[in-house]
Design a protein around this motif. Structure first.
Motif, PDB file in Angstrom:
ATOM      1  N   ALA A   1       0.849  -1.260  -0.018  1.00  0.00           N
ATOM      2  CA  ALA A   1       0.140  -0.174   0.021  1.00  0.00           C
ATOM      3  C   ALA A   1       0.900   1.198   0.008  1.00  0.00           C
ATOM      4  CB  ALA A   1      -0.995  -0.085   1.243  1.00  0.00           C
ATOM      5  N   VAL A   2       1.844   1.311   0.894  1.00  0.00           N
ATOM      6  CA  VAL A   2       2.889   2.521   0.881  1.00  0.00           C
ATOM      7  C   VAL A   2       3.602   2.546  -0.523  1.00  0.00           C
ATOM      8  CG1 VAL A   2       5.023   3.360   1.907  1.00  0.00           C
ATOM      9  CG2 VAL A   2       3.060   2.331   3.353  1.00  0.00           C
ATOM     10  N   ILE A   3       4.045   1.578  -1.064  1.00  0.00           N
ATOM     11  CA  ILE A   3       4.866   1.715  -2.260  1.00  0.00           C
ATOM     12  C   ILE A   3       3.847   1.975  -3.424  1.00  0.00           C
ATOM     13  CG2 ILE A   3       5.975   0.288  -4.195  1.00  0.00           C
ATOM     14  CD1 ILE A   3       6.887  -1.410  -2.063  1.00  0.00           C
ATOM     15  N   GLY A   4       2.586   1.449  -3.661  1.00  0.00           N
ATOM     16  CA  GLY A   4       1.459   1.868  -4.400  1.00  0.00           C
ATOM     17  C   GLY A   4       1.395   3.309  -4.174  1.00  0.00           C
ATOM     18  N   TYR A   5       0.876   3.871  -3.139  1.00  0.00           N
ATOM     19  CA  TYR A   5       0.703   5.263  -2.627  1.00  0.00           C
ATOM     20  C   TYR A   5       1.668   6.156  -3.106  1.00  0.00           C
ATOM     21  CZ  TYR A   5       0.126   9.564  -0.261  1.00  0.00           C
ATOM     22  OH  TYR A   5      -0.055  10.927   0.086  1.00  0.00           O
ATOM     23  N   ASN A   6       3.022   5.828  -2.793  1.00  0.00           N
ATOM     24  CA  ASN A   6       4.133   6.750  -3.326  1.00  0.00           C
ATOM     25  C   ASN A   6       4.245   6.929  -4.997  1.00  0.00           C
ATOM     26  OD1 ASN A   6       4.698   7.251  -0.840  1.00  0.00           O
ATOM     27  ND2 ASN A   6       6.187   5.777  -0.284  1.00  0.00           N
ATOM     28  N   ARG A   7       4.190   5.551  -5.398  1.00  0.00           N
ATOM     29  CA  ARG A   7       4.325   5.622  -6.913  1.00  0.00           C
ATOM     30  C   ARG A   7       3.069   6.267  -7.591  1.00  0.00           C
ATOM     31  NH1 ARG A   7       7.569   5.588 -11.469  1.00  0.00           N
ATOM     32  NH2 ARG A   7       6.553   4.316 -13.138  1.00  0.00           N
ATOM     33  N   PHE A   8       2.041   6.208  -6.925  1.00  0.00           N
ATOM     34  CA  PHE A   8       0.718   6.755  -7.712  1.00  0.00           C
ATOM     35  C   PHE A   8       0.772   8.303  -7.573  1.00  0.00           C
ATOM     36  CE2 PHE A   8      -1.314   2.395  -7.210  1.00  0.00           C
ATOM     37  CZ  PHE A   8      -0.587   1.884  -8.394  1.00  0.00           C
ATOM     38  N   SER A   9       1.207   8.701  -6.299  1.00  0.00           N
ATOM     39  CA  SER A   9       1.195   9.988  -5.973  1.00  0.00           C
ATOM     40  C   SER A   9       2.195  10.763  -6.827  1.00  0.00           C
ATOM     41  CB  SER A   9       1.508  10.286  -4.657  1.00  0.00           C
ATOM     42  OG  SER A   9       0.568   9.846  -3.716  1.00  0.00           O
ATOM     43  N   HIS A  10       3.251  10.145  -7.141  1.00  0.00           N
ATOM     44  CA  HIS A  10       4.226  10.796  -8.105  1.00  0.00           C
ATOM     45  C   HIS A  10       3.768  10.823  -9.485  1.00  0.00           C
ATOM     46  CE1 HIS A  10       7.931  11.533 -10.225  1.00  0.00           C
ATOM     47  NE2 HIS A  10       7.890  10.442 -10.889  1.00  0.00           N
ATOM     48  N   GLU A  11       2.986   9.655 -10.165  1.00  0.00           N
ATOM     49  CA  GLU A  11       2.504   9.935 -11.509  1.00  0.00           C
ATOM     50  C   GLU A  11       1.558  10.760 -11.609  1.00  0.00           C
ATOM     51  OE1 GLU A  11       2.993   8.106 -14.090  1.00  0.00           O
ATOM     52  OE2 GLU A  11       4.962   7.396 -13.194  1.00  0.00           O
ATOM     53  N   VAL A  12       0.535  11.106 -10.519  1.00  0.00           N
ATOM     54  CA  VAL A  12      -0.675  11.981 -10.553  1.00  0.00           C
ATOM     55  C   VAL A  12       0.137  13.221 -10.682  1.00  0.00           C
ATOM     56  CG1 VAL A  12      -2.543  13.104  -9.437  1.00  0.00           C
ATOM     57  CG2 VAL A  12      -2.185  10.626  -9.637  1.00  0.00           C
ATOM     58  N   ASP A  13       1.113  13.850  -9.731  1.00  0.00           N
ATOM     59  CA  ASP A  13       1.974  14.989  -9.787  1.00  0.00           C
ATOM     60  C   ASP A  13       2.378  15.208 -11.016  1.00  0.00           C
ATOM     61  OD1 ASP A  13       1.301  15.373  -7.092  1.00  0.00           O
ATOM     62  OD2 ASP A  13       2.931  14.710  -6.373  1.00  0.00           O
ATOM     63  N   ARG A  14       3.034  14.285 -11.653  1.00  0.00           N
ATOM     64  CA  ARG A  14       3.672  14.466 -13.048  1.00  0.00           C
ATOM     65  C   ARG A  14       2.630  14.675 -14.216  1.00  0.00           C
ATOM     66  NH1 ARG A  14       5.464  11.528 -17.412  1.00  0.00           N
ATOM     67  NH2 ARG A  14       4.053   9.757 -16.720  1.00  0.00           N
ATOM     68  N   LEU A  15       1.382  14.140 -14.031  1.00  0.00           N
ATOM     69  CA  LEU A  15       0.530  14.519 -14.971  1.00  0.00           C
ATOM     70  C   LEU A  15      -0.309  15.820 -14.845  1.00  0.00           C
ATOM     71  CD1 LEU A  15      -1.320  11.007 -15.262  1.00  0.00           C
ATOM     72  CD2 LEU A  15      -0.355  12.163 -17.125  1.00  0.00           C
ATOM     73  N   ALA A  16      -0.420  16.126 -13.450  1.00  0.00           N
ATOM     74  CA  ALA A  16      -0.849  17.419 -13.270  1.00  0.00           C
ATOM     75  C   ALA A  16      -0.035  18.447 -13.678  1.00  0.00           C
ATOM     76  CB  ALA A  16      -1.272  17.638 -11.649  1.00  0.00           C
ATOM     77  N   LEU A  17       1.241  18.206 -13.724  1.00  0.00           N
ATOM     78  CA  LEU A  17       2.323  19.208 -14.139  1.00  0.00           C
ATOM     79  C   LEU A  17       2.062  19.356 -15.820  1.00  0.00           C
ATOM     80  CD1 LEU A  17       4.664  21.053 -13.722  1.00  0.00           C
ATOM     81  CD2 LEU A  17       6.308  19.206 -13.838  1.00  0.00           C
TER      82      LEU A  17
END
Length: 231
Positions: A191-207
């Motif tokens: 869950a922690v690995i998934g959260y960190n990975r997906f948060s990074h992907e969402v931030d990258r898409l938001a940029l």
């Protein structure tokens, strides 16, 4: 000759565990299953979003007419990301352009607001369920620790009632306690690995959304400055 004691079975330890520890283990397994479901679904949805962004930006910068792109995107049922941002912005731009007496600054402000609202909806959709992964990652070790404390407490109570301190009397209770800890970590780590990975992907898409909105706004502003405003 006395036979060697049989090794403790994990399944048997779980079946022989006290009811509170079994409940905690079942809860952790349930949280782990739901987490993995969200991880796989999020992996697919973010992969789809990235593919759509790449394909749309390739089409957008290919020099295709904006009206043609808008007609294509507006009729596409599964458009996501920059496609929806473009459709919202261009649709609002054309609507405001047709209104009489509109100032260019007002038209562009309305267009940017429409794109920002669409971008925020897309980010909210992409970010859905990541909070659940963060929650599971943070609370699962503590839930497992609760099972550990209860199991050890039960083991020492049983030891006190037995009156003799032998490994055979203590080991099962401690083993079931450690199983609760292991299940808690098994639920928390992915869950922690998934959260960190997906948060990074969402931030990258938001940029990328922000960058596209700025570039698209500049294109529309240059286009509008060359066109006479409606009277």
């Amino acid at each position: 000759m006395e036979s060697a004691p049989q090794s403790l079975s994990v399944v048997q330890l779980i079946l022989d565990a006290t009811l509170p520890v079994q409940f905690i283990m079942a809860l952790l397994v349930l949280l782990s299953i739901i987490s993995w479901m969200h991880i796989f679904n999020k992996w697919r949805s973010l992969g789809k979003a990235n593919r759509h962004v790449e394909n749309f930006e390739r089409l957008f910068w290919s020099g295709t007419d904006l009206n043609t792109i808008y007609q294509r995107v507006a009729t596409e049922p599964d458009s996501v990301g920059t496609e929806k941002i473009f459709a919202a912005g261009f649709g609002e731009f054309m609507k405001l352009r047709r209104q009489p007496g509109g100032e260019l600054s007002d038209i562009m402000d309305g267009t940017r607001r429409a794109m920002k609202a669409a971008a925020q909806r897309e980010i909210d959709e992409l970010d859905r369920h990541t909070a659940f992964l963060a929650t599971v990652g943070s609370i699962s070790p503590y839930i497992g620790l609760l099972g550990t404390v209860w199991g050890i407490m039960h083991a020492f109570i049983g030891l006190g009632n037995a009156g003799t301190a032998t490994l055979a009397t203590v080991a099962p209770g401690i083993a079931e306690a450690l199983i609760a800890t292991a299940i808690g970590l098994f639920a928390a780590i992915p869950a922690v690995i998934g959260y960190n990975r997906f948060s990074h992907e969402v931030d990258r898409l938001a940029l990328r959304f922000d960058t596209f909105m700025e570039e698209f706004s500049n294109i529309l502003q240059r286009q509008a400055s060359r066109m006479p405003l409606s009277n």
